[in-house]
Design a protein around this motif. Structure first.
Motif, short mmCIF file in Angstrom:
data_model
loop_
_atom_site.label_atom_id
_atom_site.label_comp_id
_atom_site.label_asym_id
_atom_site.label_seq_id
_atom_site.Cartn_x
_atom_site.Cartn_y
_atom_site.Cartn_z
N ASP A 1 3.35 24.92 18.49
CA ASP A 1 3.46 26.26 19.07
C ASP A 1 2.91 27.35 18.17
OD1 ASP A 1 4.64 25.14 21.30
OD2 ASP A 1 6.67 25.38 20.52
N THR A 2 3.11 27.22 16.86
CA THR A 2 2.64 28.28 15.96
C THR A 2 1.12 28.42 15.97
OG1 THR A 2 2.65 26.68 14.13
CG2 THR A 2 4.63 28.04 14.44
N LEU A 3 0.43 27.32 16.32
CA LEU A 3 -1.04 27.35 16.36
C LEU A 3 -1.58 27.58 17.75
CD1 LEU A 3 -1.92 24.31 14.06
CD2 LEU A 3 -2.17 26.72 13.50
N ASP A 4 -0.70 27.54 18.76
CA ASP A 4 -1.15 27.54 20.16
C ASP A 4 -2.13 26.38 20.37
OD1 ASP A 4 -1.28 28.38 22.77
OD2 ASP A 4 -2.92 29.79 22.40
N PHE A 5 -1.72 25.19 19.88
CA PHE A 5 -2.58 24.00 19.89
C PHE A 5 -1.86 22.87 20.63
CE2 PHE A 5 -3.94 20.13 17.26
CZ PHE A 5 -5.01 19.86 18.10
N GLU A 6 -2.53 22.31 21.63
CA GLU A 6 -1.96 21.22 22.43
C GLU A 6 -2.93 20.04 22.43
OE1 GLU A 6 -1.30 20.91 27.07
OE2 GLU A 6 0.36 22.04 26.17
N TYR A 7 -2.38 18.84 22.27
CA TYR A 7 -3.22 17.64 22.26
C TYR A 7 -2.51 16.51 22.99
CZ TYR A 7 -0.16 16.28 18.35
OH TYR A 7 0.93 15.99 17.57
N GLU B 1 0.84 -1.19 0.00
CA GLU B 1 0.00 0.00 0.00
C GLU B 1 0.88 1.25 0.00
OE1 GLU B 1 -3.18 0.18 2.86
OE2 GLU B 1 -3.35 -2.01 2.94
N LEU B 2 0.48 2.23 -0.76
CA LEU B 2 1.10 3.55 -0.76
C LEU B 2 0.07 4.54 -0.24
CD1 LEU B 2 3.56 5.31 -1.52
CD2 LEU B 2 2.47 5.65 -3.76
N ILE B 3 0.42 5.26 0.81
CA ILE B 3 -0.52 6.13 1.50
C ILE B 3 0.01 7.56 1.47
CG2 ILE B 3 -1.76 6.53 3.66
CD1 ILE B 3 -0.81 3.53 4.35
N VAL B 4 -0.82 8.48 0.99
CA VAL B 4 -0.46 9.90 0.92
C VAL B 4 -1.48 10.70 1.73
CG1 VAL B 4 -0.03 11.88 -0.57
CG2 VAL B 4 0.56 9.58 -1.36
N LEU B 5 -0.99 11.51 2.64
CA LEU B 5 -1.84 12.31 3.52
C LEU B 5 -1.44 13.77 3.46
CD1 LEU B 5 -3.79 12.74 6.03
CD2 LEU B 5 -1.77 12.24 7.44
N GLY B 6 -2.44 14.64 3.37
CA GLY B 6 -2.22 16.08 3.45
C GLY B 6 -3.25 16.71 4.36
N ALA B 7 -2.82 17.62 5.21
CA ALA B 7 -3.74 18.24 6.17
C ALA B 7 -3.40 19.70 6.38
CB ALA B 7 -3.70 17.50 7.51
N ASN B 8 -4.43 20.48 6.66
CA ASN B 8 -4.27 21.88 7.01
C ASN B 8 -4.97 22.12 8.33
OD1 ASN B 8 -5.68 24.83 6.86
ND2 ASN B 8 -3.63 24.87 5.98
N ILE B 9 -4.22 22.61 9.32
CA ILE B 9 -4.77 22.92 10.63
C ILE B 9 -4.73 24.43 10.81
CG2 ILE B 9 -4.59 22.56 13.12
CD1 ILE B 9 -2.85 20.13 10.88
N LYS B 10 -5.83 25.00 11.23
CA LYS B 10 -5.95 26.45 11.34
C LYS B 10 -6.42 26.85 12.73
CE LYS B 10 -8.83 30.26 9.62
NZ LYS B 10 -9.94 30.62 8.70
N ASN B 11 -5.79 27.87 13.28
CA ASN B 11 -6.28 28.50 14.49
C ASN B 11 -7.34 29.52 14.09
OD1 ASN B 11 -6.54 30.43 16.73
ND2 ASN B 11 -4.83 29.31 17.64
N ARG B 12 -8.57 29.28 14.45
CA ARG B 12 -9.68 30.09 13.98
C ARG B 12 -9.66 31.50 14.58
NH1 ARG B 12 -14.97 26.91 15.21
NH2 ARG B 12 -15.85 28.50 13.80
N GLN B 13 -8.92 31.70 15.66
CA GLN B 13 -8.88 33.02 16.29
C GLN B 13 -7.75 33.89 15.74
OE1 GLN B 13 -8.69 32.10 20.46
NE2 GLN B 13 -10.78 31.33 20.55
N SER B 14 -6.58 33.26 15.52
CA SER B 14 -5.44 34.02 15.01
C SER B 14 -5.27 33.91 13.51
CB SER B 14 -4.15 33.55 15.69
OG SER B 14 -3.87 32.20 15.35
N ASP B 15 -5.99 32.99 12.86
CA ASP B 15 -5.94 32.74 11.42
C ASP B 15 -4.56 32.20 10.97
OD1 ASP B 15 -7.44 32.65 9.06
OD2 ASP B 15 -6.41 34.42 8.29
N VAL B 16 -3.82 31.59 11.89
CA VAL B 16 -2.53 30.98 11.56
C VAL B 16 -2.77 29.56 11.05
CG1 VAL B 16 -0.31 30.20 12.49
CG2 VAL B 16 -1.28 32.37 13.25
#
Length: 316
Positions: A186-192, A91-106
């Motif tokens: 850090d650029t998104l101020d996102f912690e999980y 199997e060949l798997i390709v993934l692309g994602a965009n994560i956005k901070n809705r408050q800072s628009d980063v």
């Protein structure tokens, strides 16, 4: 030929789940946020569309994921191409994602390429999955392997995994031990919460019939992040097979975790009875536990599922 089409909330797994798998909830959502619960339900997994098409030897899968909470929006797409040739499956798997901070628009872009290879014979199976990412300095940020051998009543299993400290796991559910820690972008101020990055481990397990009506199993699990944070687990059980529909099992689990503060141990002894028929499934167990603080307690569990006339499937 389209074999499967899903719209809404679902789970999916490509290969061994390293790139795409069930990792649990990524976003924390405020309780009672009913305004967005229909389009963005709080069930974990993926939310959007899933399409699988092709034949047995040649198939293509497409995944679209869209989720958000009050602060973060996640949009992702993944394509998996599967090919079989004789005893091999790749199997060949390709993934692309965009994560956005809705408050800072980063925005934060995440890309991942995964390769999966399996060899399967009559009594032997071995599978590997490796992935690469656009972030991090490691040449191979993550690798997972599984090997199984079955011959008659004997079953053996060996699994291993290694995740780099800079490995970013947003959508994967690769095998790992239970070492949860907080990871931040850090650029998104996102912690999980995540349990894979920086971890390596090994699992060995086996099952075999002692006699016609008794079956024994043993599993040894070792994993850790460094020499100061390691965990060892041993699980052993013997099962009395009453008939094809029921059995009685006695099991023991011991876990030792080495931490900076010292060694922590956990013990569990359990007696379990199960019965399964065409319309009824019953399982219960009684356990004696000693937790990490040295406290002992008794636990009891019962589960009953069945089909009832006029009501359909009922579960207790």
């Amino acid at each position: 030929v389209v074999k499967k089409f899903i719209m809404g909330n679902y789970t999916a797994r490509y290969g061994l789940g390293l790139t795409i798998g069930y990792r649990g909830r990524l976003l924390i959502k405020a309780p009672g946020a009913q305004a967005s619960s229909i389009l963005y339900p709080d069930y974990g997994g993926f939310n959007g569309f899933y399409v699988q098409a092709g034949r047995y030897d040649d198939a293509l899968s497409l995944l679209i994921h869209n989720d958000r909470n009050d602060t973060i929006r996640i949009q992702a797409a993944a394509i998996d191409y599967m090919k079989r040739y004789k005893q091999f499956r790749g199997e060949l798997i390709v993934l692309g994602a965009n994560i956005k901070n809705r408050q800072s628009d980063v925005h934060y872009n995440h890309y991942q390429l995964g390769t999966y290879l399996q060899y399967k014979a009559e009594s032997f199976r071995s599978a590997w999955e490796i992935c690469w990412q656009n972030k991090g300095r490691a040449a191979v940020p993550a690798v997972v392997m599984e090997t199984e051998y079955k011959e008659g009543a004997v079953e053996l299993r060996l699994c291993g995994w290694r995740y780099d400290r800079e490995f970013t796991n947003l959508f994967g559910g690769g095998r790992s031990g239970y070492y949860y820690n907080s990871v931040s972008i850090d650029t998104l101020d996102f912690e999980y919460s995540e349990r894979r990055n920086g971890q390596q481990g090994l699992l060995f397990g086996g099952e075999s019939n002692i006699t016609k009506n008794y079956r024994y199993s043993l599993a040894v699990l070792l994993y850790g992040r460094n020499r100061y944070e390691t965990t060892g687990r041993i699980m052993s059980s013997i099962e009395k097979i009453i008939n094809s529909n029921s059995g009685l099992k006695l099991s023991y689990l011991r876990q030792d975790r080495e931490e900076l503060s010292g060694n922590v141990s956990y013990h569990k002894v359990r007696a379990e009875y199960r019965r399964q028929g065409s319309k009824l499934f019953f399982r219960n167990y009684l356990g004696y536990n000693i937790d990490k603080d040295g406290n002992d307690f008794i636990s009891y569990f019962i589960r009953l599922k069945g089909l009832m006339s006029g009501l359909g499937r009922v579960e207790l």
